[in-house]
Design a protein around this motif. Structure first.
Motif, PDB file in Angstrom:
ATOM      1  N   LYS A  24       0.792  -1.236   0.000  1.00 11.95           N
ATOM      2  CA  LYS A  24       0.000   0.000   0.000  1.00 11.95           C
ATOM      3  C   LYS A  24       0.824   1.286   0.000  1.00 11.95           C
ATOM      4  CE  LYS A  24      -4.130  -0.111   1.857  1.00 11.95           C
ATOM      5  NZ  LYS A  24      -5.233  -0.197   2.835  1.00 11.95           N
ATOM      6  N   VAL A  25       2.109   1.203  -0.328  1.00 17.26           N
ATOM      7  CA  VAL A  25       2.939   2.408  -0.399  1.00 17.26           C
ATOM      8  C   VAL A  25       2.460   3.364  -1.496  1.00 17.26           C
ATOM      9  CG1 VAL A  25       5.256   3.238  -1.058  1.00 17.26           C
ATOM     10  CG2 VAL A  25       4.980   1.595   0.806  1.00 17.26           C
ATOM     11  N   PRO A  26       2.216   2.880  -2.717  1.00 23.10           N
ATOM     12  CA  PRO A  26       1.726   3.827  -3.735  1.00 23.10           C
ATOM     13  C   PRO A  26       0.434   4.528  -3.312  1.00 23.10           C
ATOM     14  CG  PRO A  26       2.480   1.813  -4.780  1.00 23.10           C
ATOM     15  CD  PRO A  26       2.461   1.548  -3.298  1.00 23.10           C
ATOM     16  N   GLU A  27      -0.483   3.785  -2.688  1.00 18.04           N
ATOM     17  CA  GLU A  27      -1.733   4.377  -2.217  1.00 18.04           C
ATOM     18  C   GLU A  27      -1.469   5.433  -1.142  1.00 18.04           C
ATOM     19  OE1 GLU A  27      -2.736   0.043  -3.334  1.00 18.04           O
ATOM     20  OE2 GLU A  27      -1.045   1.138  -2.490  1.00 18.04           O
ATOM     21  N   GLY A  31      -0.447   7.116 -10.302  1.00 21.38           N
ATOM     22  CA  GLY A  31      -0.937   8.413  -9.853  1.00 21.38           C
ATOM     23  C   GLY A  31      -0.343   8.938  -8.569  1.00 21.38           C
ATOM     24  N   ALA A  32       0.762   8.367  -8.112  1.00 24.40           N
ATOM     25  CA  ALA A  32       1.449   8.831  -6.907  1.00 24.40           C
ATOM     26  C   ALA A  32       2.724   9.564  -7.331  1.00 24.40           C
ATOM     27  CB  ALA A  32       1.801   7.649  -6.010  1.00 24.40           C
ATOM     28  N   VAL A  33       2.989  10.699  -6.687  1.00 25.40           N
ATOM     29  CA  VAL A  33       4.118  11.515  -7.117  1.00 25.40           C
ATOM     30  C   VAL A  33       5.106  11.760  -5.983  1.00 25.40           C
ATOM     31  CG1 VAL A  33       4.810  13.750  -8.088  1.00 25.40           C
ATOM     32  CG2 VAL A  33       2.667  12.687  -8.814  1.00 25.40           C
ATOM     33  N   VAL A  34       6.364  11.412  -6.234  1.00 23.43           N
ATOM     34  CA  VAL A  34       7.483  11.838  -5.395  1.00 23.43           C
ATOM     35  C   VAL A  34       8.150  12.951  -6.188  1.00 23.43           C
ATOM     36  CG1 VAL A  34       9.771  11.211  -4.528  1.00 23.43           C
ATOM     37  CG2 VAL A  34       7.840   9.670  -4.164  1.00 23.43           C
ATOM     38  N   HIS A  35       8.245  14.119  -5.585  1.00 27.41           N
ATOM     39  CA  HIS A  35       8.720  15.301  -6.300  1.00 27.41           C
ATOM     40  C   HIS A  35      10.233  15.390  -6.431  1.00 27.41           C
ATOM     41  CE1 HIS A  35       4.611  16.267  -5.024  1.00 27.41           C
ATOM     42  NE2 HIS A  35       4.558  16.875  -6.203  1.00 27.41           N
ATOM     43  N   ASP A  36      10.953  14.844  -5.463  1.00 28.50           N
ATOM     44  CA  ASP A  36      12.413  14.913  -5.524  1.00 28.50           C
ATOM     45  C   ASP A  36      12.986  13.887  -4.556  1.00 28.50           C
ATOM     46  OD1 ASP A  36      14.981  15.758  -6.214  1.00 28.50           O
ATOM     47  OD2 ASP A  36      14.608  17.874  -5.736  1.00 28.50           O
ATOM     48  N   VAL A  37      14.217  13.492  -4.833  1.00 29.20           N
ATOM     49  CA  VAL A  37      14.940  12.542  -3.977  1.00 29.20           C
ATOM     50  C   VAL A  37      16.282  13.166  -3.623  1.00 29.20           C
ATOM     51  CG1 VAL A  37      15.987  10.251  -3.818  1.00 29.20           C
ATOM     52  CG2 VAL A  37      13.873  10.554  -5.119  1.00 29.20           C
ATOM     53  N   LYS A  81      25.322   6.633 -10.630  1.00 29.80           N
ATOM     54  CA  LYS A  81      24.400   6.552 -11.782  1.00 29.80           C
ATOM     55  C   LYS A  81      23.372   5.433 -11.579  1.00 29.80           C
ATOM     56  CE  LYS A  81      26.995   8.291 -15.806  1.00 29.80           C
ATOM     57  NZ  LYS A  81      26.481   9.600 -15.937  1.00 29.80           N
ATOM     58  N   GLN A  82      23.810   4.302 -10.997  1.00 33.20           N
ATOM     59  CA  GLN A  82      22.880   3.199 -10.714  1.00 33.20           C
ATOM     60  C   GLN A  82      21.833   3.650  -9.695  1.00 33.20           C
ATOM     61  OE1 GLN A  82      26.274   0.333  -9.983  1.00 33.20           O
ATOM     62  NE2 GLN A  82      24.630  -1.118 -10.488  1.00 33.20           N
ATOM     63  N   LEU A  83      22.284   4.361  -8.666  1.00 29.28           N
ATOM     64  CA  LEU A  83      21.368   4.852  -7.635  1.00 29.28           C
ATOM     65  C   LEU A  83      20.342   5.793  -8.259  1.00 29.28           C
ATOM     66  CD1 LEU A  83      20.513   5.069  -4.677  1.00 29.28           C
ATOM     67  CD2 LEU A  83      22.185   6.928  -4.431  1.00 29.28           C
ATOM     68  N   GLN A  84      20.791   6.672  -9.134  1.00 26.60           N
ATOM     69  CA  GLN A  84      19.868   7.589  -9.799  1.00 26.60           C
ATOM     70  C   GLN A  84      18.867   6.824 -10.663  1.00 26.60           C
ATOM     71  OE1 GLN A  84      22.779  10.182 -11.552  1.00 26.60           O
ATOM     72  NE2 GLN A  84      23.062  11.314  -9.645  1.00 26.60           N
ATOM     73  N   LYS A  85      19.307   5.744 -11.303  1.00 30.06           N
ATOM     74  CA  LYS A  85      18.386   4.918 -12.107  1.00 30.06           C
ATOM     75  C   LYS A  85      17.346   4.241 -11.213  1.00 30.06           C
ATOM     76  CE  LYS A  85      21.022   4.151 -16.227  1.00 30.06           C
ATOM     77  NZ  LYS A  85      22.057   3.472 -16.901  1.00 30.06           N
ATOM     78  N   ILE A  86      17.758   3.804 -10.041  1.00 28.72           N
ATOM     79  CA  ILE A  86      16.819   3.204  -9.082  1.00 28.72           C
ATOM     80  C   ILE A  86      15.748   4.227  -8.718  1.00 28.72           C
ATOM     81  CG2 ILE A  86      16.568   2.352  -6.704  1.00 28.72           C
ATOM     82  CD1 ILE A  86      19.469   1.139  -7.116  1.00 28.72           C
ATOM     83  N   HIS A  87      16.180   5.460  -8.423  1.00 30.19           N
ATOM     84  CA  HIS A  87      15.230   6.497  -8.030  1.00 30.19           C
ATOM     85  C   HIS A  87      14.320   6.906  -9.192  1.00 30.19           C
ATOM     86  CE1 HIS A  87      18.042   7.503  -4.477  1.00 30.19           C
ATOM     87  NE2 HIS A  87      17.163   6.564  -4.172  1.00 30.19           N
ATOM     88  N   GLU A  88      14.868   6.971 -10.388  1.00 27.42           N
ATOM     89  CA  GLU A  88      14.041   7.267 -11.572  1.00 27.42           C
ATOM     90  C   GLU A  88      12.995   6.172 -11.765  1.00 27.42           C
ATOM     91  OE1 GLU A  88      16.904   7.688 -14.741  1.00 27.42           O
ATOM     92  OE2 GLU A  88      17.740   9.507 -13.828  1.00 27.42           O
ATOM     93  N   HIS A  89      13.403   4.917 -11.610  1.00 31.75           N
ATOM     94  CA  HIS A  89      12.489   3.779 -11.729  1.00 31.75           C
ATOM     95  C   HIS A  89      11.393   3.872 -10.668  1.00 31.75           C
ATOM     96  CE1 HIS A  89      11.072  -0.354 -12.090  1.00 31.75           C
ATOM     97  NE2 HIS A  89      11.328  -0.519 -10.814  1.00 31.75           N
ATOM     98  N   MET A 149      10.262   6.506  -9.037  1.00 36.31           N
ATOM     99  CA  MET A 149       9.369   7.627  -9.312  1.00 36.31           C
ATOM    100  C   MET A 149       8.448   7.327 -10.500  1.00 36.31           C
ATOM    101  SD  MET A 149      12.118  10.663  -8.516  1.00 36.31           S
ATOM    102  CE  MET A 149      11.040  12.087  -8.704  1.00 36.31           C
ATOM    103  N   ALA A 150       8.979   6.664 -11.519  1.00 35.99           N
ATOM    104  CA  ALA A 150       8.167   6.312 -12.690  1.00 35.99           C
ATOM    105  C   ALA A 150       7.087   5.294 -12.329  1.00 35.99           C
ATOM    106  CB  ALA A 150       9.063   5.771 -13.803  1.00 35.99           C
ATOM    107  N   GLU A 151       7.458   4.290 -11.536  1.00 34.63           N
ATOM    108  CA  GLU A 151       6.482   3.273 -11.122  1.00 34.63           C
ATOM    109  C   GLU A 151       5.373   3.895 -10.279  1.00 34.63           C
ATOM    110  OE1 GLU A 151       6.249  -0.164 -11.986  1.00 34.63           O
ATOM    111  OE2 GLU A 151       7.523   0.741 -13.506  1.00 34.63           O
TER     112      GLU A 151
END
Length: 178
Positions: free
Chosen positions: A35-38, A84-90, A67-75, A77-79
């Motif tokens: 239930k994290v996305p919710e 419909g859930a938004v993380v604005h910044d990491v 760069k791998q860490l940034q890809k994890i965070h991009e993934h 945020m995209a998921e």
């Protein structure tokens, strides 16, 4: 000024040290906790920003590149965006645990830097984490704090998961509107 919820990542948003995944070193290792996305979607309705603030010493320890860490965070945020859930910044600290940097929690620099960048009023914001270092960082920054897990004795509230914590945070925020 704006309001925000600052979330630790490992153990609050995603699994870590479970049967399925030990550490998140690649995007495919990221599994959301139930239930994290919710929970994030609910928080999006009431707060201007949702941020992730995370210690990621695995970078300096050589388990992954930045760069791998940034890809994890991009993934991640995209998921979340897909539902419909938004993380604005990491914001993350890539340093080793005992390196003595200013950004590693329990220091509050990650939180304070995001607050400054986005004009966030920390007194009306929340830090959610699953370790004492998360709670101490939130307290130093001046946020209200929520501990995920068994009572740590430091936080303003304790809940077993982000979803139930999000319900409390929203109730508390609504109280403050009067």
């Amino acid at each position: 000024m704006k309001t925000a919820v600052f979330l630790d990542r490992d153990g609050v948003i995603n699994e870590v040290l479970t049967k399925r995944v030990k550490f998140v070193n690649k995007p495919r290792d990221l599994y959301f906790l139930p239930k994290v996305p919710e929970a994030i979607k609910n928080l999006n309705e009431y707060f201007d920003y949702i941020f992730v603030v995370t210690n990621q010493g695995g970078v300096s320890l050589g388990f992954m590149r930045e760069k791998q860490l940034q890809k994890i965070h991009e993934h991640m945020m995209a998921e979340l965006r897909r539902v419909g859930a938004v993380v604005h910044d990491v914001a993350y600290c890539p340093h080793k645990p005992k390196e003595g940097c200013l950004c590693r929690k329990p220091n509050s620099k990650l939180i304070e830097d995001l607050a400054k960048k986005y004009d966030v009023e920390l007194e009306k914001s929340y830090m959610v984490g699953d370790t004492d270092t998360d709670i101490l960082a939130g307290k130093k920054a001046g946020t209200k704090t929520v501990f995920i897990g068994d009572d740590d004795g430091l936080a303003d509230a304790v809940y077993p998961d982000l979803y139930s914590a999000s319900e409390w945070i929203i109730r508390e925020m609504k109280k403050g509107e009067h």
